[in-house]
Design an enzyme around this catalytic site. Structure first.
Site, short mmCIF file in Angstrom:
data_model
loop_
_atom_site.label_atom_id
_atom_site.label_comp_id
_atom_site.label_asym_id
_atom_site.label_seq_id
_atom_site.Cartn_x
_atom_site.Cartn_y
_atom_site.Cartn_z
N GLU A 148 0.80 -1.23 0.00
CA GLU A 148 0.00 0.00 0.00
C GLU A 148 0.83 1.28 0.00
OE1 GLU A 148 -4.09 -1.50 2.03
OE2 GLU A 148 -2.56 -0.91 3.44
C1 ACM Z 1 -2.47 -5.61 3.32
O1 ACM Z 1 -3.60 -6.07 3.56
N1 ACM Z 1 -2.32 -4.32 3.12
C2 ACM Z 1 -1.31 -6.45 3.24
#
Ligand code: ACM
Length: 736
Positions: free
Chosen positions: A318
């Protein structure tokens, strides 16, 4: 003719399934690779003894002592302490060939064989970990009847399908203290999981003691972190149970908690504070800063020495890169190094970190965003974005584990996780690519869990995932999984997990000790909570404004994902509408009815019943729903915490009324008006909308009942199967 055909189908089914099931139903979870029950039993009495032949060590003996304690707790027997000397005469003989790996590892041999006859149980394994796995199977085999406790005669040859079977626990978003981790390690061992992945740092907390950089935990954790001694205790507790511990230090994003004490490592000037809410945050490390690698070398070197596992997880998920875009120096760095874009910059960072970890003797694991042409192939990719990303990684030569589909924080039912296979039967991967898929991990992200609720979000659903990762691919009968899961759930409670008991404690606390109507309120809460489930996916975050300090003691926290009682009632309505009703409408002769009653006698909640009994059971239940409304009006007045239950109780009351009316139409053989149908379905749609971050699971069976009440004349021209499809299609819930 139709009736005869149905009967033949039923008979045919029962005959062929009998022929296939050489084994009687059993409660083993995960199902062993090969097992065959035989006639006979080994009695378990106060004289039950254990002997070890071959290799023995402290870990093996501690495991035997734990097993005997569990056996003792179950039976009430006081067993003789220690091991028996005469292996031939012992009730349980352990034949262990060697210690196995000094440090639990992905290539540990977990094989075991178990032979039980009416004289002795023999558990043989090449390693201590194999013995540990077999001991759990023995405890699951323990049974009892009027003649006493016993182990059934059986022959088992068992080994895991995948070597990497994990549970990730996020200790950053909500701190999870030692006792939570320990009892969950016991739960993991009970279902033969072998990797505890700890998500240790994130925007919301830096939860491990660093000695050279103590400011990291001191300013990044509110005091909630593991000292190195405590972490060693967890690692040893896990090792005793044949479980690896893999630490994750998520970077370069998810790092706000680092920047509280080290703002100079961020891509945008500070100051920074611990993040108190959830989501994708923008703070991100500055990969162009050499000071960052100095600190990482020091810190990761320290962690590499603390955690003995061969792997260290660097996160990598992310990264939106906004702060990289806004920083001219970083953009210039991307240009001069020819890194192309933000993803190129992340790959550069990952390479630097991988070099540091290689120097400290570790292999890298990261979320699937770490895949990049510049990243070495010896890393393990943990796929959270989808089976495609796992397959893509394998095609590029990376080892991988699957987590997409095992996100237990998203509240989906066990069935969904269970059928999610790291290598499905129709996998596009070649045999060699398939070898790169090491297994999977359930992920317990902790935005919405406290130490009090976490067990109920992990268990029992994770036992279904554990079976997917251990048992042969062909083991995928959902109904049988749920039957065994209900048994396993109680065994998990017996090792100390609180997924069953937390709920009643929460009800009592919310109701208060002095409340003069506590008993009545308690029953009302019990009914309502059983018929709702937390909203699924990431929806709760869109419905409730939460911060790290919000108490997780609300109605949604009291409700369990995949509610057992909601599922049981849905099953009852299903039986009634699709098995019993078609037969009633054909007016079967009594002897055929009796046969069918028998055929359905294994169903849950209620045993064999005739049509009138079914009608009465379901009508009584719907009346209970209807009558809850005034109780929750009163609860709402007295208990602010439970005010949010009022609209749900109102909906439940409405669907109870609607269902009772539908039942009346069905039983009396009259047809409701078209107008009735439209109004009732519209009210049900309203009831299906989530409230208080909860979904009323009971809506769907009532929707089907309403459709059945309007459509029953069609039964005359349909088979039971066609009828079921017809009603289910018309009653399909609207996509939200
Ligand atoms: C995740 O769920 N951002 C690894």
């Amino acid at each position: 003719m139709k009736t005869v055909a149905l009967l033949v189908t039923l008979l045919g089914l029962s005959v062929s399934s009998f022929a296939q099931s050489v084994n009687p139903p059993h409660n083993l979870m995960p199902v062993p690779a090969a097992l065959k029950f035989q006639p006979g039993r080994l009695p378990v009495t106060e004289q039950f003894t254990v002997a070890v032949r071959g290799h023995s060590d402290a870990r093996l003996q501690a495991a035997l002592a734990r097993m005997m304690a569990r056996l003792g707790a179950r039976t009430g027997f006081t067993f003789t302490r220690g091991l028996a000397s005469d292996a031939d005469k012992a009730s349980l003989m352990i034949a262990c060939q060697g210690p196995g790996k000094a440090i639990p590892a992905v290539d540990e041999d977990e094989t075991y064989t178990l032979e039980i006859n009416d004289r002795q149980a023999t558990l043989s394994a090449p390693t201590v970990v194999g013995v540990l796995r077999g001991l759990e199977t023995i405890l699951q085999l323990l049974n009892g009847d009027k003649d006493g406790h016993f182990l059934p005669a059986v022959s088992i040859q068992d080994k895991p399908r995948f070597p990497w079977r994990g549970l990730m626990i996020d200790i950053a978003r909500h701190w999870q203290p030692m006792e939570v981790i320990k009892r969950n390690l016991d739960g993991m061992a009970a279902v033969k999981l072998n990797v505890l992945h700890l998500h240790i740092t994130d925007d919301q907390g830096f939860r491990i003691e660093s000695k050279p950089y103590p400011e990291l935990q001191q300013r990044g954790s509110d005091g909630d972190f593991y000292t190195q001694d405590q972490m060693r205790e967890i690692i040893e507790y896990a090792r005793q149970r044949g479980i690896r511990v893999i630490p994750e230090f998520d970077m370069p994003g998810h790092t706000t908690a680092w920047f509280v004490s080290h703002p100079e490592l961020a891509s945008k000037p500070g100051p920074y504070e611990i993040e108190r809410t959830w989501g994708i945050m923008q703070p991100v490390m500055d990969p162009t800063n050499e000071k960052l690698y100095e600190l990482l070398d020091g810190f990761l070197g320290e962690m590499a020495a603390l955690f003995p596992d061969a792997y260290l997880h660097i996160g990598g998920d992310e990264i939106e890169g906004l702060h990289w875009k806004e920083n001219a120096k970083i953009q210039a760095f991307i240009q001069t190094k020819g890194l192309k874009d933000n993803h190129g910059l992340q790959a550069y960072f990952n390479q630097r970190v991988a070099q540091i970890l290689t120097k400290h003797g570790k292999r890298v694991i990261g979320w699937d965003e770490v895949v990049h042409p510049d990243i070495p192939k010896n890393i393990v990719v943990q796929s959270w974005r989808g089976p495609e990303s796992l397959a893509a990684a394998a095609r590029q030569g990376y080892s991988g584990i699957l987590s997409n589909g095992y996100y237990i924080d998203l509240m989906y039912p066990a069935r969904d996780h269970y059928l999610n296979d790291p290598i499905p039967a129709d996998t596009p991967l070649s045999i060699n690519e398939q070898k790169l898929i090491l297994g999977g991990e359930a992920t317990m992200w902790s935005e919405w869990v406290s130490p009090e609720t976490i067990d109920s979000r992990i268990w029992p659903r994770t036992a279904a995932i554990a079976e997917r990762l251990w048992s042969p691919r062909e083991v995928r009968d959902v109904a049988d999984m749920y039957r065994r899961l209900a048994v396993m759930s109680k065994q998990l409670e017996a090792v100390g997990l609180q997924h069953l008991t937390y709920q009643t404690a929460m009800w009592r606390r919310a109701l208060g000790a002095e409340n003069d109507r506590a008993t009545e309120f308690y029953s009302a809460l019990e009914i309502l909570t059983g018929l709702v489930e937390p909203v699924k996916g990431y929806r709760r975050g869109t419905m409730q404004q939460a911060t790290q300090s919000m108490p997780l003691t609300r109605l949604v926290d009291m409700a369990r994902p995949d509610s057992h009682s909601a599922r049981a009632w849905a099953h009852e309505f299903d039986n009634f509408l699709y098995d019993i009703l078609p037969l009633e409408k054909e007016n079967l002769p009594a002897h055929q009815r009796a046969f069918l009653d028998q055929a359905f006698s294994t169903r849950t909640v209620t045993q064999s019943k005739n049509y009138d009994d079914w009608v009465k059971t379901l009508t009584d239940e719907m009346r209970r729903w209807r009558d809850l409304k005034p109780t929750f009006e009163e609860i709402g007045v007295r208990i602010p915490l439970l005010q949010e239950a009022k609209p749900l109780a109102s909906d439940l009351s409405a669907i109870g009324k609607i269902g009772s009316q539908a039942m009346f139409y069905l039983v009396s053989g009259t047809l409701p008006s078209v107008e009735w149908r439209v109004i009732m379905l519209s009210r049900l749609d309203q009831a299906a909308l989530p409230k208080a971050a909860l979904e009323l699971v009971a809506v769907q069976p009532i929707r089907e009942l309403v459709i059945a009440a309007c459509e029953w004349p069609n039964l005359k021209t349909m088979t039971a199967e066609e009828w079921k499809r017809h009603v289910k299609t018309l009653a399909a819930p609207k996509k939200q």
